[in-house]
Design an enzyme around this catalytic site. Structure first.
Site, PDB file in Angstrom:
ATOM      1  N   ALA A 113     -11.365 -25.068  11.617  1.00 45.03           N
ATOM      2  CA  ALA A 113     -11.478 -26.049  10.466  1.00 45.03           C
ATOM      3  C   ALA A 113     -12.169 -27.366   9.984  1.00 45.03           C
ATOM      4  CB  ALA A 113     -10.093 -26.362  10.101  1.00 45.03           C
ATOM      5  N   GLY A 139     -10.533 -22.844  13.450  1.00 45.53           N
ATOM      6  CA  GLY A 139      -9.469 -22.235  12.751  1.00 45.53           C
ATOM      7  C   GLY A 139     -10.657 -20.302  11.807  1.00 45.53           C
ATOM      8  N   GLU A 179      -8.880 -17.925  14.359  1.00 44.97           N
ATOM      9  CA  GLU A 179      -8.246 -17.598  13.218  1.00 44.97           C
ATOM     10  C   GLU A 179      -8.705 -17.004  12.403  1.00 44.97           C
ATOM     11  OE1 GLU A 179      -6.565 -21.471  13.621  1.00 44.97           O
ATOM     12  OE2 GLU A 179      -4.900 -20.879  14.758  1.00 44.97           O
ATOM     13  N   GLU A 207      -8.719 -25.568  19.940  1.00 40.04           N
ATOM     14  CA  GLU A 207      -7.777 -26.956  19.415  1.00 40.04           C
ATOM     15  C   GLU A 207      -7.443 -28.191  20.703  1.00 40.04           C
ATOM     16  OE1 GLU A 207      -7.906 -23.679  18.417  1.00 40.04           O
ATOM     17  OE2 GLU A 207      -7.516 -23.896  16.920  1.00 40.04           O
TER      18      GLU A 207
HETATM   19  N1  DAK Z   1     -15.703 -29.473  11.096  1.00 41.85           N
HETATM   20  C1  DAK Z   1     -16.363 -29.993  10.930  1.00 41.85           C
HETATM   21  N2  DAK Z   1     -17.730 -30.733  10.835  1.00 41.85           N
HETATM   22  C2  DAK Z   1     -17.714 -29.600  12.353  1.00 41.85           C
HETATM   23  C3  DAK Z   1     -17.168 -28.713  12.534  1.00 41.85           C
HETATM   24  C4  DAK Z   1     -16.375 -28.821  12.392  1.00 41.85           C
HETATM   25  N3  DAK Z   1     -15.080 -27.589  12.821  1.00 41.85           N
HETATM   26  N4  DAK Z   1     -17.838 -27.746  13.402  1.00 41.85           N
HETATM   27  C5  DAK Z   1     -19.253 -28.448  13.325  1.00 41.85           C
HETATM   28  N5  DAK Z   1     -19.164 -29.590  12.909  1.00 41.85           N
HETATM   29  C6  DAK Z   1     -20.249 -29.889  11.641  1.00 41.85           C
HETATM   30  C7  DAK Z   1     -21.131 -31.055  13.038  1.00 41.85           C
HETATM   31  O1  DAK Z   1     -20.481 -32.101  12.543  1.00 41.85           O
HETATM   32  C8  DAK Z   1     -22.196 -31.322  12.491  1.00 41.85           C
HETATM   33  O2  DAK Z   1     -22.196 -32.083  11.187  1.00 41.85           O
HETATM   34  P1  DAK Z   1     -23.621 -33.830  11.395  1.00 41.85           P
HETATM   35  O3  DAK Z   1     -23.117 -34.157  12.766  1.00 41.85           O
HETATM   36  O4  DAK Z   1     -24.735 -32.846  11.847  1.00 41.85           O
HETATM   37  O5  DAK Z   1     -23.337 -34.406  10.632  1.00 41.85           O
HETATM   38  C9  DAK Z   1     -22.692 -30.476  12.600  1.00 41.85           C
HETATM   39  O6  DAK Z   1     -21.922 -29.758  12.126  1.00 41.85           O
HETATM   40  C10 DAK Z   1     -23.846 -29.283  13.209  1.00 41.85           C
HETATM   41  O7  DAK Z   1     -22.410 -29.552  14.966  1.00 41.85           O
HETATM   42  P2  DAK Z   1     -23.306 -29.423  15.884  1.00 41.85           P
HETATM   43  O8  DAK Z   1     -23.996 -30.882  15.906  1.00 41.85           O
HETATM   44  O9  DAK Z   1     -21.706 -30.272  16.904  1.00 41.85           O
HETATM   45  O10 DAK Z   1     -24.084 -28.608  16.770  1.00 41.85           O
HETATM   46  P3  DAK Z   1     -24.577 -28.471  18.017  1.00 41.85           P
HETATM   47  O11 DAK Z   1     -24.553 -27.123  18.190  1.00 41.85           O
HETATM   48  O12 DAK Z   1     -24.464 -30.107  18.911  1.00 41.85           O
HETATM   49  O13 DAK Z   1     -22.426 -27.619  18.710  1.00 41.85           O
HETATM   50  C11 DAK Z   1     -20.338 -26.841  18.683  1.00 41.85           C
HETATM   51  C12 DAK Z   1     -22.280 -26.758  17.799  1.00 41.85           C
HETATM   52  C13 DAK Z   1     -19.979 -25.095  17.804  1.00 41.85           C
HETATM   53  C14 DAK Z   1     -20.138 -26.578  19.696  1.00 41.85           C
HETATM   54  C15 DAK Z   1     -20.094 -28.068  18.222  1.00 41.85           C
HETATM   55  O14 DAK Z   1     -20.515 -28.304  16.600  1.00 41.85           O
HETATM   56  C16 DAK Z   1     -17.910 -28.399  17.870  1.00 41.85           C
HETATM   57  O15 DAK Z   1     -17.420 -28.041  19.083  1.00 41.85           O
HETATM   58  N6  DAK Z   1     -17.905 -27.696  16.660  1.00 41.85           N
HETATM   59  C17 DAK Z   1     -16.167 -28.522  16.510  1.00 41.85           C
HETATM   60  C18 DAK Z   1     -15.386 -26.573  17.300  1.00 41.85           C
HETATM   61  C19 DAK Z   1     -14.842 -27.606  16.946  1.00 41.85           C
HETATM   62  O16 DAK Z   1     -13.985 -28.082  17.750  1.00 41.85           O
HETATM   63  N7  DAK Z   1     -13.503 -26.568  16.204  1.00 41.85           N
HETATM   64  C20 DAK Z   1     -12.122 -27.109  15.540  1.00 41.85           C
HETATM   65  C21 DAK Z   1     -10.805 -26.544  16.296  1.00 41.85           C
HETATM   66  S1  DAK Z   1     -10.134 -27.117  15.709  1.00 41.85           S
HETATM   67  C22 DAK Z   1      -5.101 -27.335  10.253  1.00 41.85           C
HETATM   68  C23 DAK Z   1      -4.880 -25.873   9.882  1.00 41.85           C
HETATM   69  C24 DAK Z   1      -5.520 -24.998  11.598  1.00 41.85           C
HETATM   70  C25 DAK Z   1      -7.017 -26.561  11.877  1.00 41.85           C
HETATM   71  C26 DAK Z   1      -6.399 -27.638  12.099  1.00 41.85           C
HETATM   72  C27 DAK Z   1      -5.562 -28.438  10.640  1.00 41.85           C
HETATM   73  N8  DAK Z   1      -3.798 -27.933   9.524  1.00 41.85           N
HETATM   74  C28 DAK Z   1      -3.428 -27.125   8.707  1.00 41.85           C
HETATM   75  C29 DAK Z   1      -4.402 -29.446   8.990  1.00 41.85           C
HETATM   76  C30 DAK Z   1      -7.773 -25.683  12.678  1.00 41.85           C
HETATM   77  C31 DAK Z   1      -8.341 -26.382  13.769  1.00 41.85           C
HETATM   78  C32 DAK Z   1      -9.874 -25.956  14.030  1.00 41.85           C
HETATM   79  O17 DAK Z   1     -10.064 -25.424  13.855  1.00 41.85           O
END
Ligand code: DAK
Length: 256
Positions: A66, A112, A115, A135
């Site tokens: 997400a 997400g 998911e 998460e």
């Molecule tokens: N959201 C927003 N931006 C994201 C993102 C995300 N999930 N994942 C990556 N990006 C963005 C990064 O911020 C970066 O943007 P800039 O800094 O260039 O502006 C760009 O994409 C490229 O990412 P990286 O520079 O980080 O790329 P790397 O190759 O270094 O790393 C990575 C790739 C996939 C390992 C890393 O980007 C990463 O760890 N990303 C986050 C993974 C993560 O934690 N995903 C979220 C899981 S929590 C909800 C329901 C469900 C959820 C939330 C709310 N509600 C009902 C409210 C679910 C939550 C999740 O999914």
């Protein structure tokens, strides 16, 4: 239908949906969820469409979760509401969709994103794909069905390990534990494999496919999902959530 975050195309009886926010690693924001819902409604109505293939743009990510930037200051109520909104519009809609949905995982499928792939009926991944539920590193729990569908797919032991560590696993391991149906070597093979599976489905009775999906889904109840939504909502507004999300935005490790 005007779409800014998706690219869609129909070829024969297959409808291809590509999530197209490559710079943000195809992170799911509200607009993308709304667009996916619109497209699903269209696919539902159009009888010429028999199978859907869902993938992400580029070679790096299916969906990296997400969009974290969108929910940084959510309250408990907003968290719960958005979880319900996402389920109704997208995740449960796909899981219960009357036509087969194949997720072609072309890279990271995290949070997400995993998911979303798990809501689909069949999953294929490229060898470079990495999947996980990170998460807990943000002070959250999976909120779009991850605690339920991951457990259903891989069993309690592996689900505990993946969700409690938040670690990513490789496509090969995902295959080993039954999280994906196939792993292919390259991006090109991914869609070819998805199309081959789609063709094997398309030759069958659409009505029987619809009823098969319904019957398989009936094995699982909805209580767990509702429970997940409530627990997920409780995480918002906590200090640990604030720290987890700030750490992500500041590109550092969280200190819980
Ligand atoms: N959201 C927003 N931006 C994201 C993102 C995300 N999930 N994942 C990556 N990006 C963005 C990064 O911020 C970066 O943007 P800039 O800094 O260039 O502006 C760009 O994409 C490229 O990412 P990286 O520079 O980080 O790329 P790397 O190759 O270094 O790393 C990575 C790739 C996939 C390992 C890393 O980007 C990463 O760890 N990303 C986050 C993974 C993560 O934690 N995903 C979220 C899981 S929590 C909800 C329901 C469900 C959820 C939330 C709310 N509600 C009902 C409210 C679910 C939550 C999740 O999914």
């Amino acid at each position: 239908m005007e779409l800014t975050n998706l690219t869609c195309e129909q070829k024969g009886a297959i409808y291809y949906i590509t999530i197209n926010r490559e710079k943000q690693l195809n992170a799911l924001n509200k607009q993308t969820i709304l667009e996916l819902n619109k497209v699903l409604c269209h696919c539902q109505e159009d009888k010429s469409i028999r199978v859907l293939i869902l993938t992400g743009a580029g070679e790096k990510a299916f969906v990296a979760g997400a969009d974290i930037k969108e929910f940084t200051d959510f309250s408990k109520k907003e968290g719960e509401e958005l979880a319900q909104f996402g389920h109704d519009l997208l995740f449960t809609k796909i899981a219960k969709f009357s036509k087969p949905v194949i997720a072609a995982i072309n890279g990271f499928a995290l949070g997400g994103g995993l998911e979303l792939a798990m809501a689909a009926h069949v999953r294929i991944a490229t060898a470079n794909a990495k999947v996980g539920q990170p998460e807990v590193s943000l002070g959250l729990i999976p909120g779009y069905g991850g605690t339920q569908r991951l457990t259903q797919l891989v069993g309690k032991g592996k689900a505990f390990e993946m969700i409690l560590t938040g670690d990513m696993i490789s496509a090969a391991e995902a295959y080993q534990i039954g999280l994906v149906n196939y792993v292919v070597a390259t991006q090109e093979e991914l869609i070819t494999k998805a199309e081959a599976i789609a063709a094997r489905m398309i030759k069958n009775s659409p009505c029987a496919l619809k009823k098969s999906i319904k019957a398989i889904n009936a094995v699982y109840g909805n209580i767990g999902l509702q429970n997940e939504i409530e627990l997920f909502g409780q995480c918002f507004g906590t200090e640990e959530f604030k720290e987890g999300v700030s750490a992500f935005l500041e590109k550092r490790k969280p200190n819980f």
